[in-house]
Design a protein around this motif. Structure first.
Motif, PDB file in Angstrom:
ATOM      1  N   PRO A  83     -13.916  -9.521  -2.454  1.00 33.93           N
ATOM      2  CA  PRO A  83     -14.350  -8.119  -2.406  1.00 33.93           C
ATOM      3  C   PRO A  83     -14.747  -7.621  -3.800  1.00 33.93           C
ATOM      4  CG  PRO A  83     -12.280  -8.416  -1.235  1.00 33.93           C
ATOM      5  CD  PRO A  83     -12.524  -9.672  -1.997  1.00 33.93           C
ATOM      6  N   GLN A  90     -14.351  -4.489  -4.677  1.00 37.37           N
ATOM      7  CA  GLN A  90     -13.568  -3.282  -4.953  1.00 37.37           C
ATOM      8  C   GLN A  90     -12.794  -3.433  -6.261  1.00 37.37           C
ATOM      9  OE1 GLN A  90     -11.462  -1.771  -1.563  1.00 37.37           O
ATOM     10  NE2 GLN A  90      -9.870  -0.822  -2.813  1.00 37.37           N
ATOM     11  N   ARG A  97      -2.468  -2.306  -0.745  1.00 36.34           N
ATOM     12  CA  ARG A  97      -3.742  -2.216  -0.023  1.00 36.34           C
ATOM     13  C   ARG A  97      -4.888  -2.483  -0.995  1.00 36.34           C
ATOM     14  NH1 ARG A  97      -0.546   1.695   0.581  1.00 36.34           N
ATOM     15  NH2 ARG A  97      -1.796   3.208  -0.562  1.00 36.34           N
ATOM     16  N   TYR A  98      -5.666  -3.522  -0.688  1.00 34.43           N
ATOM     17  CA  TYR A  98      -6.826  -3.863  -1.506  1.00 34.43           C
ATOM     18  C   TYR A  98      -7.952  -4.297  -0.586  1.00 34.43           C
ATOM     19  CZ  TYR A  98      -9.905  -6.318  -4.734  1.00 34.43           C
ATOM     20  OH  TYR A  98     -11.001  -6.726  -5.452  1.00 34.43           O
ATOM     21  N   SER A  99      -9.059  -3.547  -0.603  1.00 32.49           N
ATOM     22  CA  SER A  99     -10.177  -3.820   0.290  1.00 32.49           C
ATOM     23  C   SER A  99      -9.648  -3.844   1.733  1.00 32.49           C
ATOM     24  CB  SER A  99     -10.849  -5.135  -0.100  1.00 32.49           C
ATOM     25  OG  SER A  99     -11.988  -5.392   0.683  1.00 32.49           O
ATOM     26  N   LYS A 100      -9.912  -4.895   2.479  1.00 40.27           N
ATOM     27  CA  LYS A 100      -9.445  -4.987   3.870  1.00 40.27           C
ATOM     28  C   LYS A 100      -8.057  -5.598   3.974  1.00 40.27           C
ATOM     29  CE  LYS A 100     -11.603  -9.503   4.668  1.00 40.27           C
ATOM     30  NZ  LYS A 100     -12.568 -10.273   5.498  1.00 40.27           N
ATOM     31  N   TYR A 101      -7.444  -5.934   2.828  1.00 40.13           N
ATOM     32  CA  TYR A 101      -6.148  -6.614   2.829  1.00 40.13           C
ATOM     33  C   TYR A 101      -5.010  -5.607   2.714  1.00 40.13           C
ATOM     34  CZ  TYR A 101      -8.991 -10.741   2.003  1.00 40.13           C
ATOM     35  OH  TYR A 101      -9.926 -11.732   2.126  1.00 40.13           O
ATOM     36  N   SER A 102      -3.943  -5.870   3.440  1.00 41.81           N
ATOM     37  CA  SER A 102      -2.742  -5.051   3.391  1.00 41.81           C
ATOM     38  C   SER A 102      -1.538  -5.981   3.472  1.00 41.81           C
ATOM     39  CB  SER A 102      -2.724  -4.053   4.555  1.00 41.81           C
ATOM     40  OG  SER A 102      -1.564  -3.266   4.519  1.00 41.81           O
TER      41      SER A 102
END
Length: 234
Positions: free
Chosen positions: A210, A212, A183-188
């Motif tokens: 992102p 983040q 999970r990174y920012s809005k990505y999964s």
């Protein structure tokens, strides 16, 4: 973690490989097989939980789903290679190895294939018949002397960097590390295996990128359980 795919077979001998998630009649008692140097064999227990018999074929290869027992190349032999497994019956597979040609400084990764074919239904009309077979894969790892069990402190040494908008995972250890639930920012995503002494594009190029600076992920350990981690992205 087990990988599964469905294979359709017909009387015309057409074989199509389609990625799918699902459960077959045959269940396995482990999610991975680990050989430490000096070990020559391991056992895997199968049980048919379905209400019909199946024919099972088993072999070890490099994980390419296009492989067949004839085209596979790995220093392992599975016994028995082909057998019938009745409903509620269990069977012990033996995996033998001679480890020839494997590197001595890192873990080597292979895959055990368990290919199950259900019986033909006599109730089907004459003509071309379609059967749904299932091929399950689980990891087979060979560890040379000096490469012991995977530990949390090893996973904590994985580094994550930004490169051309992507997130790269760098594994400087002799273990093949299985990442899931990244999970990174809005990505999964499900990342898969980061090979020993290598780097892998974990998250592809993002636009806009992102800001983040942390990434969350899970790792499957030797027991088949998961460890949770949070790491910095540099």
């Amino acid at each position: 973690m087990l990988k599964s795919c469905y294979v359709f077979s017909s009387l015309l001998a057409l074989w199509l490989l389609v990625s799918a998630a699902g459960h077959g009649a045959v269940n396995v008692n482990v999610s991975r097989v680990i050989f430490n140097q000096g070990a020559t064999q391991a056992a895997v227990s199968l049980i048919n939980d379905g209400d019909y018999p199946v024919v099972v074929q088993a072999w070890v290869d490099n994980g390419d789903p296009r492989n067949t027992p004839d085209s596979a190349s790995a220093p392992f032999v599975v016994l028995p290679p082909v057998f019938r497994l009745n409903s509620a019956e269990s069977k012990l597979l033996r995996i033998l190895t001679h480890r020839a040609g494997l590197p001595g400084d890192r873990e080597s990764l292979f895959w055990l294939n368990i290919y199950q074919i259900p019986p033909e239904s006599r109730a089907e009309p004459a003509g071309e018949k379609l059967r749904l077979a299932l091929r399950t894969q689980l990891k087979v790892m060979w560890r040379p002397k000096g490469v012991g069990p995977l530990e949390r402190k090893t996973v904590e040494k994985i580094t994550f960097i930004r490169q051309a908008g992507s997130i790269i995972a760098i594994n400087d250890s002799p273990w093949n590390i299985s990442l899931i639930d990244v999970r990174y920012s809005k990505y999964s995503l499900h990342a898969g295996v980061i090979p020993a002494f290598s780097q892998t594009v974990l998250v592809p190029a993002m636009s806009p990128e992102p800001s983040q600076n942390t990434i969350n992920f899970s790792v499957i350990n030797d027991d088949g359980n998961t460890w949770e981690f949070t790491a910095s992205v540099k």
